[in-house]
Motif scaffolding. Structure first.
Motif, mmCIF file in Angstrom:
data_model
loop_
_atom_site.group_PDB
_atom_site.id
_atom_site.type_symbol
_atom_site.label_atom_id
_atom_site.label_comp_id
_atom_site.label_asym_id
_atom_site.label_seq_id
_atom_site.Cartn_x
_atom_site.Cartn_y
_atom_site.Cartn_z
ATOM 1 N N TRP A 193 0.842 -1.206 0.000
ATOM 2 C CA TRP A 193 0.000 0.000 0.000
ATOM 3 C C TRP A 193 0.877 1.256 0.000
ATOM 4 O O TRP A 193 0.615 2.213 -0.720
ATOM 5 N N THR A 194 1.902 1.237 0.832
ATOM 6 C CA THR A 194 2.792 2.394 0.916
ATOM 7 C C THR A 194 3.520 2.609 -0.410
ATOM 8 O O THR A 194 3.647 3.749 -0.892
ATOM 9 N N SER A 195 3.990 1.524 -1.020
ATOM 10 C CA SER A 195 4.694 1.625 -2.295
ATOM 11 C C SER A 195 3.788 2.155 -3.402
ATOM 12 O O SER A 195 4.259 2.767 -4.376
ATOM 13 N N ALA A 196 2.462 1.937 -3.252
ATOM 14 C CA ALA A 196 1.503 2.408 -4.259
ATOM 15 C C ALA A 196 1.129 3.871 -4.055
ATOM 16 O O ALA A 196 0.271 4.393 -4.775
ATOM 17 N N GLY A 197 1.758 4.528 -3.074
ATOM 18 C CA GLY A 197 1.478 5.928 -2.837
ATOM 19 C C GLY A 197 0.283 6.190 -1.952
ATOM 20 O O GLY A 197 -0.155 7.345 -1.818
ATOM 21 N N LEU A 198 -0.253 5.157 -1.311
ATOM 22 C CA LEU A 198 -1.392 5.318 -0.400
ATOM 23 C C LEU A 198 -0.896 5.610 1.010
ATOM 24 O O LEU A 198 0.292 5.447 1.321
ATOM 25 N N ALA A 199 -1.810 5.994 1.872
ATOM 26 C CA ALA A 199 -1.488 6.254 3.277
ATOM 27 C C ALA A 199 -2.253 5.246 4.135
ATOM 28 O O ALA A 199 -3.297 5.567 4.721
#
Length: 725
Positions: A524-530
């Motif tokens: 999730w973090t790598s996908a730019g999400l928080a």
């Protein structure tokens, strides 16, 4: 072919003046194994022409319909018959004879031979008078046999008296007949006394064949081994009478019996070994009985015997085993059972004629009471706890188990019941049931499949949002493991998680959950999400593992995760008596950066002291209080108390199981800021939760979630809320 009957018996019969014939049961045929000279003279056939042939060539026994029908009683019921028959000599001339036929059984109780004693008479003779003459002369006949004839009576008050023993007994023991009649009980070998009378009482209770092997002590100290068989009959006055013959075993049989006895007896307790007992069980279960006949097996073992043995020492441990065996053997003797030590601290009783399950329950209760009595072990008085499992087998079912091995299957049933007893708690007897066994068999299949599922990534994590009650904003997520079995379908976590606990698979399963949660958060973090913090459930068994903290550290490192982004959830039950290992693990996890949350709070027995000493950051109110919430109810008071407790101690709070707007409003008004439940969302697969994060949704969404979220799971399997641990 080696003659199966005792040679001593044949040599003794050679001198008998009455015609005697002995036939052996060989593959359903009655093969003549012995005929004395008197029988040869009576029928006109030389002895060499008789021995080895089937007796069907002789008239009378097989041609007379009434006699042929009664022969079945000799084989199945073990009782003798007396009949008058007409037969034919070798030269074709007919003659009448009276015959008494009795069975001879082997050590396991199976009929192996028939012995027939004849009394020739002429055609004008009165059969009744002839039989009466035989009765009158029977004692003199018995004097030539290696044994004795007896009559035993059980009075209506339960006392047992021997009213007749033939003079041959006195001759065998080297004493006078009056002495034998007065002191017979003293002549029975002490170890055999109780067994003889127990067998008589068992025979009387079921009006079944009395059969027993015992030893008598001669005046010079010699032991005589005898086998006795007799069928009981009830007299008009209510007494029970046995008329029977006790035949002495041959010297060869006696030697073999002594050797076999040593091999089949446990040297410590004197009980049968497992192998000998299973052989006896097999013989009992395969014996020809009525279809309603039943057999029961009770298994037991001593709880925590290894710990007792270690604390008290081996000598004391052996004393416990001997005393346990003594109590077991005493009960077995009282109910006509057969006791054994199966190995270690495991024992068993076979009850050949157990009337029904109620009778079995009474026997189990008696055994429990016997085991519950304190034991004096050295200077200590101990109450040794035991586990008991039992099974009740009807012989009618044996045909269906023939391919499995009847004794092995029945033994398996009893041991399964014993295992259930261990699982349910000490000193709680369990009775085997096929229904429960099927359930446990399915669980065994699941346990094996679960190990495969963990190794081959057949599991998946679902994520249920935790939201801010005021705004509906997602503030956290709980990771919940799901398993779709390839053949059994979707399995509820509350079914396979306990299996993982009991089978030891909880450690690899827990590791898989941690790694998957860490990996998903990184994605999730790598996908730019928080992504919000993710809560992972951990069981007490995992925390008790010395290497658990190192395992978590390794998982964090391998997935590139940060402990500050995760919560560790554990059940309140761990608060009751937290072990030093659990406390050390939790402190280490908290030091690493994990938040520690207590799940299902309020359902256990936690106290303020434990909350004070425990490294807790968050409490989750048990959903049972939330789901049953009615304003001004007891549940409402409990929720208020938990909220007040958490606020006063500076502990975070989450309410689980929110399903209605009323519940949400009440909790928010009382000061609970975060909630979880189906009002907001069911557990979601990772892709659907990703969609929610990407669209920054507030919950509950307007309209069904499955309509708003692409690919959202539907149906009862999708909304299962059980969790790991």
């Amino acid at each position: 072919m080696k003659e199966p009957a005792a040679p001593d018996l044949y040599s003794a019969l050679d001198g008998v003046s009455w015609p005697v014939l002995v036939t052996a049961m060989v593959q359903g045929e009655h093969v003549i194994s012995y005929a004395n000279a008197a029988f040869s003279a009576m029928c006109g056939h030389p002895i060499a022409e008789l021995v080895g042939r089937d007796d069907d060539f002789l008239d009378g026994l097989t041609t007379d319909r009434s006699v042929k029908a009664d022969m079945q009683a000799v084989l199945t019921e073990g009782r003798g018959i007396r009949r008058t028959i007409v037969t034919t000599r070798k030269d074709g001339t007919p003659y009448r004879t009276d015959v008494a036929i009795d069975p001879i059984r082997n050590a396991s109780g199976r009929v192996t031979h028939l012995i027939s004693i004849y009394r020739p008479t002429d055609d004008t003779g009165d059969p009744a008078a002839t039989i009466g003459e035989v009765d009158t002369n029977l004692p003199s006949i018995a004097e030539h046999l290696p044994g004795y004839i007896y009559r035993v009576i059980m009075r209506t008050d339960g006392t047992i008296d021997t009213v007749y023993r033939s003079a041959s007994l006195a001759q065998m023991l080297g004493t006078d007949n009056s002495q034998v009649m007065r002191t017979f009980d003293n002549l029975v070998y002490p170890d055999d006394h109780d067994a003889v009378y127990a067998a008589l009482r068992k025979s009387a209770a079921g009006m079944s064949v009395f059969r027993e092997e015992f030893r008598l002590v001669a005046s010079n100290g010699t032991l005589h081994w005898l086998r006795s068989r007799a069928m009981p009959r009830r007299t008009p006055n209510g007494e029970i009478t046995w008329d029977g013959i006790a035949i002495e075993s041959s010297a060869e049989e006696r030697w073999e019996s002594e050797i076999a006895n040593q091999a089949s007896r446990d040297p410590l307790t004197g009980l049968l070994t497992r192998a000998a007992w299973l052989q006896a069980l097999e013989s009992e279960l395969t014996a020809e009985r009525s279809e309603s006949a039943t057999c029961a097996v009770i298994c037991s073992d001593i709880s925590a015997f290894s710990a007792l043995n270690e604390r008290l020492g081996q000598i004391a441990g052996d004393t416990i085993l001997r005393e346990t065996a003594k109590r077991l053997a005493k009960l077995a003797a009282s109910i006509g059972g057969v006791a054994a030590r199966l190995g270690g601290d495991e024992f068993a009783i076979m009850i050949p004629d157990c009337a029904d399950q109620e009778s079995l329950s009474l026997c189990v209760g008696s055994l429990s009471e016997a085991f519950a009595q304190p034991m004096q072990i050295g200077t200590e008085c101990l109450t040794v706890l035991t586990c008991i499992g039992a099974t009740f087998n009807q012989r009618l079912e044996n045909e269906t188990m023939a391919d499995k091995g009847i004794a092995s299957e029945v033994m398996t049933q009893a041991e399964i019941a014993l295992r259930w007893a261990k699982q349910s708690g000490r000193n709680t007897p369990m009775l085997y049931s096929p229904e429960q066994d099927d359930r446990h068999r399915n669980e065994a299949v699941l346990a094996r499949s679960l190990e495969h599922a963990i190794a081959n990534d057949e599991l998946e994590l679902h994520y249920q949002p935790l939201v801010e009650l005021a705004s509906g904003r997602i503030v956290s997520a709980e990771a919940l493991v799901r398993w779709k079995h390839p053949t059994l379908g979707m399995q509820r976590p509350d079914r396979f998680i306990p299996l993982a606990e009991t089978s030891g698979l909880i450690v690899p399963l827990g590791r898989w959950v941690l790694e998957q949660a860490f990996r998903q958060h990184r994605l999730w973090t790598s996908a730019g999400l928080a992504p919000p913090p993710v809560a992972v459930n951990v069981s007490g068994n995992q925390l008790m593992e010395p290497g658990f903290v190192a395992l978590v550290e390794e998982a964090l490192k391998s997935q590139g995760a940060n402990a500050a982004n995760f919560e560790i959830e554990l059940t309140e039950g761990l608060l009751v008596e937290p072990s030093p290992q659990i406390m050390a693990s939790l402190h280490a996890l908290r030091t690493m950066g994990f938040t520690i949350a207590i799940d299902d709070f309020g359902s256990g027995h936690a106290t303020f002291r434990y909350l004070r000493d425990f490294p807790v950051d968050k409490l989750k109110i048990d959903q049972i209080f939330v789901r049953k919430l009615v304003l001004e109810s007891t549940d409402a008071l409990i929720i208020r108390a938990i909220i007040s407790l958490a606020r006063s101690m500076g502990i975070g709070l989450v309410a689980e199981g929110i399903e209605t707007d009323m519940q949400r409003s009440f909790l928010q008004q009382e000061g609970c800021a975060v909630g979880q439940g189906y009002l907001f969302s069911m557990p979601l697969v990772a892709e659907d939760f990703t969609w929610m994060l990407a669209h920054n949704v507030s919950l509950p969404m307007r309209g069904p979630v499955e309509q708003a979220v692409p690919g959202s799971p539907t149906g009862p399997d999708a909304v299962t809320g059980a969790q790991l641990g």
